[in-house]
Scaffold this active site. Structure first.
Site, PDB file in Angstrom:
ATOM      1  N   TYR A 180       0.799  -1.230   0.000  1.00  0.00           N
ATOM      2  CA  TYR A 180       0.000   0.000   0.000  1.00  0.00           C
ATOM      3  C   TYR A 180       0.835   1.284   0.000  1.00  0.00           C
ATOM      4  CZ  TYR A 180      -3.613  -3.397   1.152  1.00  0.00           C
ATOM      5  OH  TYR A 180      -4.463  -4.480   1.123  1.00  0.00           O
ATOM      6  N   HIS A 182     -15.074  -6.336  -1.742  1.00  0.00           N
ATOM      7  CA  HIS A 182     -15.210  -7.741  -2.123  1.00  0.00           C
ATOM      8  C   HIS A 182     -16.450  -8.396  -1.531  1.00  0.00           C
ATOM      9  CE1 HIS A 182     -11.161  -6.807  -3.263  1.00  0.00           C
ATOM     10  NE2 HIS A 182     -10.782  -6.656  -2.002  1.00  0.00           N
ATOM     11  N   HIS A 239      -8.329   1.432  -5.823  1.00  0.00           N
ATOM     12  CA  HIS A 239      -7.570   0.555  -4.929  1.00  0.00           C
ATOM     13  C   HIS A 239      -6.102   0.849  -5.127  1.00  0.00           C
ATOM     14  CE1 HIS A 239     -11.039  -1.881  -3.885  1.00  0.00           C
ATOM     15  NE2 HIS A 239     -11.400  -1.777  -5.150  1.00  0.00           N
ATOM     16  N   SER A 258      -3.552  -1.135  -4.340  1.00  0.00           N
ATOM     17  CA  SER A 258      -2.872  -2.333  -4.838  1.00  0.00           C
ATOM     18  C   SER A 258      -3.592  -2.877  -6.059  1.00  0.00           C
ATOM     19  CB  SER A 258      -2.827  -3.398  -3.736  1.00  0.00           C
ATOM     20  OG  SER A 258      -4.144  -3.813  -3.406  1.00  0.00           O
TER      21      SER A 258
HETATM   22  C1  DQA Z   1      -7.501  -2.123  -1.022  1.00  0.00           C
HETATM   23  C2  DQA Z   1      -7.546  -3.575  -1.532  1.00  0.00           C
HETATM   24  C3  DQA Z   1      -8.477  -4.409  -0.681  1.00  0.00           C
HETATM   25  O1  DQA Z   1      -8.469  -5.759  -1.140  1.00  0.00           O
HETATM   26  C4  DQA Z   1      -8.036  -4.413   0.770  1.00  0.00           C
HETATM   27  O2  DQA Z   1      -8.958  -5.130   1.568  1.00  0.00           O
HETATM   28  C5  DQA Z   1      -7.837  -3.039   1.289  1.00  0.00           C
HETATM   29  C6  DQA Z   1      -7.135  -2.064   0.448  1.00  0.00           C
HETATM   30  C7  DQA Z   1      -6.467  -1.282  -1.818  1.00  0.00           C
HETATM   31  O3  DQA Z   1      -6.539  -0.063  -1.728  1.00  0.00           O
HETATM   32  O4  DQA Z   1      -5.603  -1.847  -2.482  1.00  0.00           O
HETATM   33  O5  DQA Z   1      -8.149  -2.731   2.429  1.00  0.00           O
HETATM   34  O6  DQA Z   1      -8.770  -1.529  -1.211  1.00  0.00           O
END
Ligand code: DQA
Length: 156
Positions: free
Chosen positions: A23, A81, A101, A103
């Site tokens: 992240y 999700h 997101h 990631s």
């Molecule tokens: C996220 C990706 C999600 O799968 C994870 O649960 C997060 C961060 C991201 O910003 O990459 O909390 O949303």
């Protein structure tokens, strides 16, 4: 002046120290400050909020149209999700929404490939780190302020 909401979901308050290999090192305060600077450049207003609670995200999305919000940039965290409730709230709001997101969720565990909100938002950005927020806000502002370029909702 158009007003936009930036909503950060669960665990994003931990950015900076939370799994930085996934992240990054920027904190939520850094991201929000950069969005505020971009908003000034774009001549729009942003309000950034974070919560760990699904129901509060639903409340904020529900309230947004009455509050004159023009669009929402959201990182739903893990609720991306799982949350039928958040997806329903987004649909009911009728607002343009961009999902971001940090990631690349498609390159991680299988369960992260299911994106509940993706079919009802205008667009999804993932894997671009904090740049995703900047690009997402630019896209949202363009969808709202330059609708001739292709509207503010899902294209069909
Ligand atoms: C996220 C990706 C999600 O799968 C994870 O649960 C997060 C961060 C991201 O910003 O990459 O909390 O949303």
């Amino acid at each position: 002046m158009s007003r936009f909401l930036v909503l950060h979901g669960p665990n994003l308050n931990l950015l900076g120290t939370r799994e930085p290999h996934l992240y990054g090192h920027r904190t939520l305060a850094d991201i929000d400050r950069d969005l505020d600077m971009l908003a000034r450049d774009l001549g729009i207003e942003v309000e950034c909020r974070q919560t760990n609670h699904e129901g509060l995200l639903v409340d904020w999305v529900q309230e947004a149209p009455q509050q004159g919000v023009a669009g929402i940039l959201i990182n739903p965290g893990g609720y991306a999700h799982t949350s039928v409730a958040l997806r329903d709230a987004i649909t009911a709001s009728g607002l343009p929404v961009v999902e971001v997101h940090l990631s690349n969720v498609h390159a991680r565990e299988e369960f992260r490939r299911q994106l509940m909100l993706a079919p009802v938002v205008s667009g999804v950005l993932c894997g671009l780190g904090a740049h995703g927020y900047q690009l997402g806000l630019r896209a949202l502002a363009a969808l709202v302020c330059e609708p001739a370029m292709d509207g503010g909702r899902v294209l069909s």
